[in-house]
Design a protein around this motif. Sequence first.
Motif, short mmCIF file in Angstrom:
data_model
loop_
_atom_site.label_atom_id
_atom_site.label_comp_id
_atom_site.label_asym_id
_atom_site.label_seq_id
_atom_site.Cartn_x
_atom_site.Cartn_y
_atom_site.Cartn_z
N HIS A 96 4.71 -5.35 8.75
CA HIS A 96 5.66 -5.11 7.91
C HIS A 96 6.61 -3.86 7.56
O HIS A 96 7.45 -3.60 7.10
CB HIS A 96 5.41 -5.77 6.65
N LEU A 119 12.91 -10.14 0.00
CA LEU A 119 11.77 -9.85 0.82
C LEU A 119 10.51 -10.63 0.43
O LEU A 119 9.95 -10.86 1.23
CB LEU A 119 11.47 -8.37 0.52
N LEU A 161 6.92 -11.05 2.79
CA LEU A 161 7.13 -9.65 3.28
C LEU A 161 6.60 -9.16 1.90
O LEU A 161 7.21 -9.31 0.57
CB LEU A 161 8.58 -9.06 3.33
N TYR A 210 6.95 -3.00 3.33
CA TYR A 210 8.60 -2.79 3.90
C TYR A 210 9.06 -1.75 3.32
O TYR A 210 9.62 -0.89 4.18
CB TYR A 210 9.33 -4.08 3.68
#
Lengths: 254, 206
Positions: free
Chosen positions: A32, A126, A131, A136
């Motif tokens: 990620h 996200l 995620l 990220y």
Amino acid sequence: MRNPAEKKSFLDFFSFAGTALHEAAHLKGNSHVSLMVIMRQILFTGYEALPLISFIALAIGGLVIMQGYSLLSTFGQGNLVHMILVTVIINELSAIITALVVVARSGTAIATELGNMVVNREVDLLKSYGLSPISYLVVSRIYGVMIAMLILTIYFNIIAVFGGWLFSQIFSSIEFRSFMGDFFMELKLGSIVMMLLKPLVFGLLISLVSSYEGMSVSHATTEVPQRTIKAVVNSITLVVISDILITWIFWMLK
Amino acid sequence: MIRIELKNFKTRAEAPVLNRELILDPVCVIRTEDNDLASSVLTAMLGMGREHSGEILIDGIAVQELILSEPLPRIFGYVFAHGIMLANLSLRENLLLPYKLIKDNSADDTFEDELAIWMERFELIVDLNLRPSMVKPSVIKILSLIRAMLFNPRILLLDDPYYLLDQKQRRRILTVLSELRSTQHMLINSSDDDFCIGFAKHSVEL
């Protein structure tokens, strides 16, 4: 009524930092973390700050030489000016001034960008992909700022030393090779290690604090500037404290 | 048919406790006086929102367990009421981001093909190189639905499907959702009477 922006405690920061560092340490298995975000961060924090860093480094290098030379020459010790250049610029000023520039430019940008992402529910988006926003958004920024800080500090030192030589021409005509030879004689391994360690620590602290403050925005856009101010104040405080600690540790090890 | 159970579910401390069963056969529309409550049910299924408490079971399996079994977009295709997109990426990058993370990079060609089919289905013509701020919110909303459908999710979670859309777009989305109704499980939050009358045989009041 309590301001939502004030709800976070000091312990929350440690929890956030722990998670971010854990995910940063497991970079290999973490798909990620975005290389694109890291590159953009290096470009913004490092490359785009070069003109400002060049100007400050040149000026600081020159000023240190001017002040140092005029002080030392009254004692007939003008040749020790290189020692001042190493002690003041390489050991101290380069990392801390670079850190202040990075706080002013990138720290504020990170806190504002992440704060707006929270308000606009982009962070929720996200999460809806499964995620981790810390992986990220935050880990990429940690790497980006740390790498950029290291490069900028090395660059600052090079320009400041060059600025020092340039300004030293006012007092006496010293050949560049001779100036650099004397400078390298004064440059010890401890100074080089400190010069490399400080920007990495400062970069880590700036990116962590700025990301934490940005991610701490809860609902309103009015929280974004409040959190950005906190990011600047807390980053500077932590940078100065860590600078004292690192310098003290190196001084003890001498 | 999918059975969703809400057990002692609360969206926030002062909210009422919900103990309900929602049957997706294959569609279930939920509506509430407090629109935020139904939205929170949808987001809680994705593990989002820190304030909710209680349990959500899907066919007897806790959501927390279920979302560990495979990538989240394959289980739930969530479409925000506002059709959220990342502002610093182009529309194409936005659509590609979850696709790249979940499928591998070699899937880029299939992405373009699948995207073209969905855009045609929604009669959507838009330059995908633009940033989200440069197109209408209604277009973002439809693209968000496409983004969710690109993964063939087990359950499509739609928050207020008519929100931000004009009459023509509402008709279009209703047609597509009606076509999907036979194959796609959907949990929809809508308090829009037109949508509920036109789409759901019955809606569940939370």
